[in-house]
Write a protein that holds these residues in place. Structure first.
Motif, mmCIF file in Angstrom:
data_model
loop_
_atom_site.group_PDB
_atom_site.id
_atom_site.type_symbol
_atom_site.label_atom_id
_atom_site.label_comp_id
_atom_site.label_asym_id
_atom_site.label_seq_id
_atom_site.Cartn_x
_atom_site.Cartn_y
_atom_site.Cartn_z
ATOM 1 N N GLY A 33 0.817 -1.213 0.000
ATOM 2 C CA GLY A 33 0.000 0.000 0.000
ATOM 3 C C GLY A 33 0.842 1.250 0.000
ATOM 4 O O GLY A 33 1.722 1.418 -0.824
ATOM 5 N N ASP A 34 0.606 2.115 0.972
ATOM 6 C CA ASP A 34 1.266 3.419 0.995
ATOM 7 C C ASP A 34 2.448 3.485 1.969
ATOM 8 O O ASP A 34 2.832 4.560 2.400
ATOM 9 C CB ASP A 34 0.246 4.501 1.329
ATOM 10 C CG ASP A 34 -0.433 4.258 2.671
ATOM 11 O OD1 ASP A 34 -0.187 3.210 3.297
ATOM 12 O OD2 ASP A 34 -1.229 5.120 3.087
ATOM 13 N N THR A 36 6.092 3.807 3.462
ATOM 14 C CA THR A 36 7.236 4.598 3.014
ATOM 15 C C THR A 36 8.505 3.748 3.037
ATOM 16 O O THR A 36 8.519 2.638 3.590
ATOM 17 C CB THR A 36 7.444 5.810 3.927
ATOM 18 O OG1 THR A 36 7.809 5.324 5.233
ATOM 19 C CG2 THR A 36 6.192 6.675 4.019
ATOM 20 N N ARG A 57 6.745 4.489 -7.931
ATOM 21 C CA ARG A 57 5.672 5.468 -7.804
ATOM 22 C C ARG A 57 5.038 5.747 -9.151
ATOM 23 O O ARG A 57 5.699 5.694 -10.183
ATOM 24 C CB ARG A 57 6.210 6.765 -7.219
ATOM 25 C CG ARG A 57 6.832 6.571 -5.860
ATOM 26 C CD ARG A 57 7.283 7.884 -5.252
ATOM 27 N NE ARG A 57 8.018 7.664 -4.028
ATOM 28 C CZ ARG A 57 7.487 7.311 -2.871
ATOM 29 N NH1 ARG A 57 6.191 7.147 -2.772
ATOM 30 N NH2 ARG A 57 8.223 7.127 -1.806
ATOM 31 N N ARG A 61 2.736 8.948 -6.200
ATOM 32 C CA ARG A 61 2.233 8.096 -5.110
ATOM 33 C C ARG A 61 2.757 6.687 -5.269
ATOM 34 O O ARG A 61 2.935 6.192 -6.375
ATOM 35 C CB ARG A 61 0.705 8.079 -5.131
ATOM 36 C CG ARG A 61 0.113 9.475 -4.913
ATOM 37 C CD ARG A 61 -1.352 9.423 -4.784
ATOM 38 N NE ARG A 61 -1.660 8.622 -3.594
ATOM 39 C CZ ARG A 61 -2.872 8.355 -3.186
ATOM 40 N NH1 ARG A 61 -3.905 8.806 -3.847
ATOM 41 N NH2 ARG A 61 -3.082 7.636 -2.117
ATOM 42 N N SER A 62 2.960 6.014 -4.163
ATOM 43 C CA SER A 62 3.412 4.625 -4.199
ATOM 44 C C SER A 62 2.379 3.761 -4.913
ATOM 45 O O SER A 62 1.180 3.933 -4.723
ATOM 46 C CB SER A 62 3.604 4.108 -2.769
ATOM 47 O OG SER A 62 3.756 2.713 -2.770
ATOM 48 N N ASN A 63 2.872 2.829 -5.721
ATOM 49 C CA ASN A 63 1.942 1.886 -6.361
ATOM 50 C C ASN A 63 1.950 0.534 -5.649
ATOM 51 O O ASN A 63 1.476 -0.448 -6.178
ATOM 52 C CB ASN A 63 2.238 1.746 -7.856
ATOM 53 C CG ASN A 63 3.569 1.101 -8.140
ATOM 54 O OD1 ASN A 63 4.313 0.754 -7.227
ATOM 55 N ND2 ASN A 63 3.893 0.944 -9.406
ATOM 56 N N GLY A 64 2.521 0.483 -4.433
ATOM 57 C CA GLY A 64 2.484 -0.738 -3.637
ATOM 58 C C GLY A 64 3.580 -1.735 -3.972
ATOM 59 O O GLY A 64 3.509 -2.884 -3.576
ATOM 60 N N GLY A 89 1.576 -1.812 6.013
ATOM 61 C CA GLY A 89 0.892 -0.698 5.362
ATOM 62 C C GLY A 89 -0.483 -0.451 5.961
ATOM 63 O O GLY A 89 -0.963 -1.189 6.808
#
Length: 105
Positions: A33-34, A36, A57, A61-64, A89
């Motif tokens: 998920g998100d 870091t 990303r 945004r992170s794509n997991g 996450g």
């Protein structure tokens, strides 16, 4: 079985050394998920020295998905064994940890 499963299995068989450690110490992690880089590091660092963590990303945004590269293949093997399926996450869904194949690099 799907042919892609067989191809991946054949690659993994060739990618392990005589101690069943991956020859490449780079792992790919899916499904966090998100989370870091710091959160991922907090879970993986206990298994050995990490050269880098790269969260992929899309539009910032992170794509997991992330890559985690250890300095030693044996450390990557330990992390793979212990962390695959870990809840991580905000979604608290199990992550998938695999040896990064040439197709995933």
């Amino acid at each position: 079985r799907r042919s892609s499963d067989l191809t991946e299995r054949a690659y993994l068989d060739r990618s392990l050394d005589e101690h069943n450690f991956p020859k490449d110490s780079r792992l790919i992690v899916y499904g966090f998920g998100d989370a870091t880089e710091d959160e991922i590091n907090s879970h993986f660092a206990g298994f050995g020295d990490i050269e880098f963590i790269n969260v992929t990303r899309e539009t910032g945004r992170s794509n997991g998905r992330a890559y985690v590269k250890f300095t030693k293949p044996s450390d990557a093997a330990k992390a793979l064994e212990k962390l695959n399926g870990l809840l991580l996450g905000s979604k608290q869904q199990p992550i998938s940890v695999k040896i990064a194949t040439p197709e995933t690099k």
